[in-house]
Design an enzyme around this catalytic site. Structure first.
Site, mmCIF file in Angstrom:
data_model
loop_
_atom_site.group_PDB
_atom_site.id
_atom_site.type_symbol
_atom_site.label_atom_id
_atom_site.label_comp_id
_atom_site.label_asym_id
_atom_site.label_seq_id
_atom_site.Cartn_x
_atom_site.Cartn_y
_atom_site.Cartn_z
ATOM 1 N N LYS A 218 18.749 -20.129 -37.168
ATOM 2 C CA LYS A 218 19.730 -19.024 -37.116
ATOM 3 C C LYS A 218 19.361 -18.673 -38.391
ATOM 4 C CE LYS A 218 22.657 -20.800 -33.430
ATOM 5 N NZ LYS A 218 24.061 -21.769 -33.289
ATOM 6 N N ARG A 252 21.786 -30.178 -32.845
ATOM 7 C CA ARG A 252 20.633 -28.928 -32.005
ATOM 8 C C ARG A 252 19.535 -28.499 -32.491
ATOM 9 N NH1 ARG A 252 20.490 -24.476 -29.535
ATOM 10 N NH2 ARG A 252 20.241 -24.001 -27.562
#
Ligand code: 9MG
Length: 276
Positions: A218, A252
């Site tokens: 991210k 995740r």
């Protein structure tokens, strides 16, 4: 967390990301073809994934809504193929009640909703099943969520949101034990807020529910390290290890093998007495 309040590293699960959207931020479009997608699933399973998270709607900052029919076409055939060919658990990343309903019929094991079952019909569809559900926190919506997110108190505000959604679930008939909480890294948070969340992730353990952490590749990593999406592996592993140490139960990730290796190092460090 076990009864001695120490972290149970053995129980941590790795969730491998399988995006089947043309515009997802890190592997966009790469696995859209069914054969490629199944090859990718096989690789993730062999590398230690406990769960495969299929997403047919991009939730990256700026993403636009996807049509229900398109999402169903992307997700359901793949779900069926995975359940036919593998024993791995499958989670469905969706905020649409129709997609949830079809996914439940076709063998999904977990519902992963970045909108925490706030869309119409979602609570009742999930209540009719007995599946676990991940409720993620997001401030705003993907299209605009990174425009100056603000909190009175980041941790307290997110806890308050979790408590409201847990209540809504219980009122709808979803047992508390079925709920997984996720603070939503990158979803309406500045870089500093994301790192505060990582630093204080263990505070959400007081709600007594498993925590899912999703930081993989991210922009909280890219912005800090000034690197492109394909150069974020080391940063992703660092954040994964910190999340595990803070008590996250599900991590995740895109890079399953590398994360499994990192987890195994952490397990060995915490269980060195059992090594010969
Ligand atoms: C779909 N999706 C993208 N990022 C995510 C995250 O951090 N958590 C969860 N639960 N889902 C996510």
């Amino acid at each position: 967390m076990n009864p001695n309040n120490t972290i149970d590293y053995q129980a941590i699960k790795i969730m491998g990301i399988l995006n089947v959207t043309p515009d997802s931020f890190s592997d966009g479009g790469k696995f859209i073809n069914a054969t490629d997608a199944l090859f990718q699933v096989e690789k993730m399973v062999n590398n230690g994934a406990d769960i495969i998270d299929i997403g047919g709607e991009s939730t990256r900052p700026g993403a636009v809504d996807v049509d229900e029919g398109d999402e169903l076409d992307r997700v359901i055939p793949l779900l069926k193929a995975i359940k036919k060919n593998f024993t791995v658990e499958v989670s469905i990343d969706t905020s649409k009640s129709v997609v949830m309903e079809e996914a439940i019929i076709h063998g999904a094991d977990i519902i992963n909703d970045v909108r925490a079952l706030q869309n119409k019909g979602c609570l009742s569809v999930v209540a009719k099943s007995d599946l676990p559900v991940c409720l993620m926190h997001m401030q705003g919506l993907p299209r605009t969520m990174q425009n100056s997110p603000k909190y009175d108190n980041l941790i307290i505000d997110i806890k308050e949101f979790f408590n409201q959604r847990i209540h809504a679930c219980i009122n709808a008939g979803i047992a508390r034990e079925r709920i997984i909480l996720d603070p939503g890294f990158g979803f309406g948070k500045t870089v500093a807020q994301n790192y505060q969340l990582l630093n204080q992730l263990s505070q959400f353990k007081s709600l007594g529910l498993p925590i899912l952490s999703g930081t993989s590749r991210k922009s909280m990593i890219g912005n800090l390290l000034s690197c492109d999406v394909n150069e974020r592996l080391a940063g992703s592993l660092a954040t994964a290890i910190i999340a595990m140490q803070q008590g996250a139960s599900i991590i995740r990730v895109h890079d399953v093998k590398e994360t499994t290796d990192a987890l195994n190092i952490l397990k060995a460090t915490n269980n060195y007495l059992s090594l010969t």
